[in-house]
Design an enzyme around this catalytic site. Structure first.
Site, PDB file in Angstrom:
ATOM      1  N   TYR A  31     -21.966  64.303 -41.437  1.00 25.53           N
ATOM      2  CA  TYR A  31     -23.341  64.676 -41.118  1.00 25.53           C
ATOM      3  C   TYR A  31     -24.178  63.423 -40.870  1.00 25.53           C
ATOM      4  O   TYR A  31     -24.984  63.370 -39.947  1.00 25.53           O
ATOM      5  CB  TYR A  31     -23.959  65.511 -42.241  1.00 25.53           C
ATOM      6  CG  TYR A  31     -23.291  66.849 -42.417  1.00 25.53           C
ATOM      7  CD1 TYR A  31     -23.557  67.901 -41.548  1.00 25.53           C
ATOM      8  CD2 TYR A  31     -22.383  67.062 -43.444  1.00 25.53           C
ATOM      9  CE1 TYR A  31     -22.939  69.132 -41.696  1.00 25.53           C
ATOM     10  CE2 TYR A  31     -21.758  68.285 -43.608  1.00 25.53           C
ATOM     11  CZ  TYR A  31     -22.040  69.315 -42.732  1.00 25.53           C
ATOM     12  OH  TYR A  31     -21.415  70.524 -42.884  1.00 25.53           O
ATOM     13  N   ASN A  75     -25.433  77.069 -36.045  1.00 24.91           N
ATOM     14  CA  ASN A  75     -24.752  77.097 -34.753  1.00 24.91           C
ATOM     15  C   ASN A  75     -24.171  78.495 -34.496  1.00 24.91           C
ATOM     16  O   ASN A  75     -23.309  78.943 -35.237  1.00 24.91           O
ATOM     17  CB  ASN A  75     -23.641  76.041 -34.772  1.00 24.91           C
ATOM     18  CG  ASN A  75     -22.704  76.133 -33.603  1.00 24.91           C
ATOM     19  OD1 ASN A  75     -23.027  76.666 -32.556  1.00 24.91           O
ATOM     20  ND2 ASN A  75     -21.504  75.611 -33.793  1.00 24.91           N
ATOM     21  N   CYS A 105     -18.607  72.881 -34.824  1.00 24.45           N
ATOM     22  CA  CYS A 105     -19.171  72.519 -36.124  1.00 24.45           C
ATOM     23  C   CYS A 105     -18.079  72.307 -37.167  1.00 24.45           C
ATOM     24  O   CYS A 105     -18.305  71.626 -38.171  1.00 24.45           O
ATOM     25  CB  CYS A 105     -20.174  73.570 -36.579  1.00 24.45           C
ATOM     26  SG  CYS A 105     -19.569  75.264 -36.512  1.00 24.45           S
ATOM     27  N   HIS A 106     -16.895  72.829 -36.904  1.00 29.54           N
ATOM     28  CA  HIS A 106     -15.783  72.628 -37.845  1.00 29.54           C
ATOM     29  C   HIS A 106     -15.325  71.169 -37.887  1.00 29.54           C
ATOM     30  O   HIS A 106     -14.620  70.774 -38.808  1.00 29.54           O
ATOM     31  CB  HIS A 106     -14.610  73.551 -37.509  1.00 29.54           C
ATOM     32  CG  HIS A 106     -13.997  73.293 -36.174  1.00 29.54           C
ATOM     33  ND1 HIS A 106     -14.524  73.807 -34.996  1.00 29.54           N
ATOM     34  CD2 HIS A 106     -12.913  72.574 -35.810  1.00 29.54           C
ATOM     35  CE1 HIS A 106     -13.786  73.411 -33.976  1.00 29.54           C
ATOM     36  NE2 HIS A 106     -12.794  72.663 -34.455  1.00 29.54           N
ATOM     37  N   GLU A 110      -6.102  71.285 -33.901  1.00 25.91           N
ATOM     38  CA  GLU A 110      -6.578  70.327 -32.896  1.00 25.91           C
ATOM     39  C   GLU A 110      -5.842  68.991 -33.005  1.00 25.91           C
ATOM     40  O   GLU A 110      -5.515  68.383 -31.984  1.00 25.91           O
ATOM     41  CB  GLU A 110      -8.085  70.120 -33.047  1.00 25.91           C
ATOM     42  CG  GLU A 110      -8.870  71.326 -32.595  1.00 25.91           C
ATOM     43  CD  GLU A 110     -10.369  71.144 -32.681  1.00 25.91           C
ATOM     44  OE1 GLU A 110     -11.068  72.012 -32.142  1.00 25.91           O
ATOM     45  OE2 GLU A 110     -10.846  70.155 -33.266  1.00 25.91           O
TER      46      GLU A 110
END
Length: 185
Positions: A113, A136, A144-145, A171
């Site tokens: 953050y 979001n 946002c993950h 990912e």
């Protein structure tokens, strides 16, 4: 004074390896919301916050504009497919700035953050960045993950920490296939 017609939104439900996904787009094909079926009440609350109680109509649709297919392609391993999906959100200017910055985080990478606040030129806005991240409406595509705690620990995710971990692992496994930079707008 005549009120504008409500925004027409099209919603599909799709099975995925990590739960049933809700895919919502407008008539132009831009994603407006993406969430998990067990969080549908939260998604509907966000839509009401963004567009007003009577500001939208949600209609069932089958794979509107190929967006559901794109999400299933992402979940099968082509993680770059989400980079080019168009999104449109209401939200505040600050929220939209944070959401644009989220799309700049490459697949397989994470940021904190604090780093995200630095990236948008507001280093003291860490808490506000966290709040925007949590508001979001287009999870996964506006990733946002990919935001973790300052010590790289998993922190809250609207879809649950197990799903967040799955998305990050997914990912990382597939990012080597090559990703493109998402459009910033």
């Amino acid at each position: 004074m005549t009120m504008p017609p409500p925004l027409r939104l099209l919603m599909d439900r799709a099975p995925t390896p990590i739960g049933s996904m809700l895919v919502v787009c407008d008539e132009a094909g831009s994603l407006r919301a993406l969430d998990w079926e067990e969080y549908e009440p939260r998604m509907l609350r966000l839509l009401r916050l963004h567009y007003g109680v009577n500001g939208y109509v949600l209609e069932p649709a089958s794979d509107p504009f190929g967006r559901t297919t794109a999400m299933q392609t992402y979940l099968r391993g082509d993680v770059s497919v989400i980079d080019s999906l168009p999104v449109a959100t209401a939200g505040t200017p600050f929220q939209r700035e944070v959401w644009r910055a989220l799309r700049d985080i490459p697949a397989g990478a994470t940021t904190s953050y604090g780093q995200l606040a630095q990236r948008i030129g507001r280093p003291k806005a860490v808490r506000a960045v966290g709040m925007a991240n949590g508001a979001n409406p287009i999870g996964v595509v506006v990733p946002c993950h990919r935001v973790v705690g300052a010590n790289a620990s998993l922190t809250g995710y609207g879809g649950g920490l197990e799903r967040k971990q799955w998305l990050l692992d997914h990912e990382r496994r597939h990012a080597s296939r090559g990703t493109t930079r998402p459009p910033t707008r």
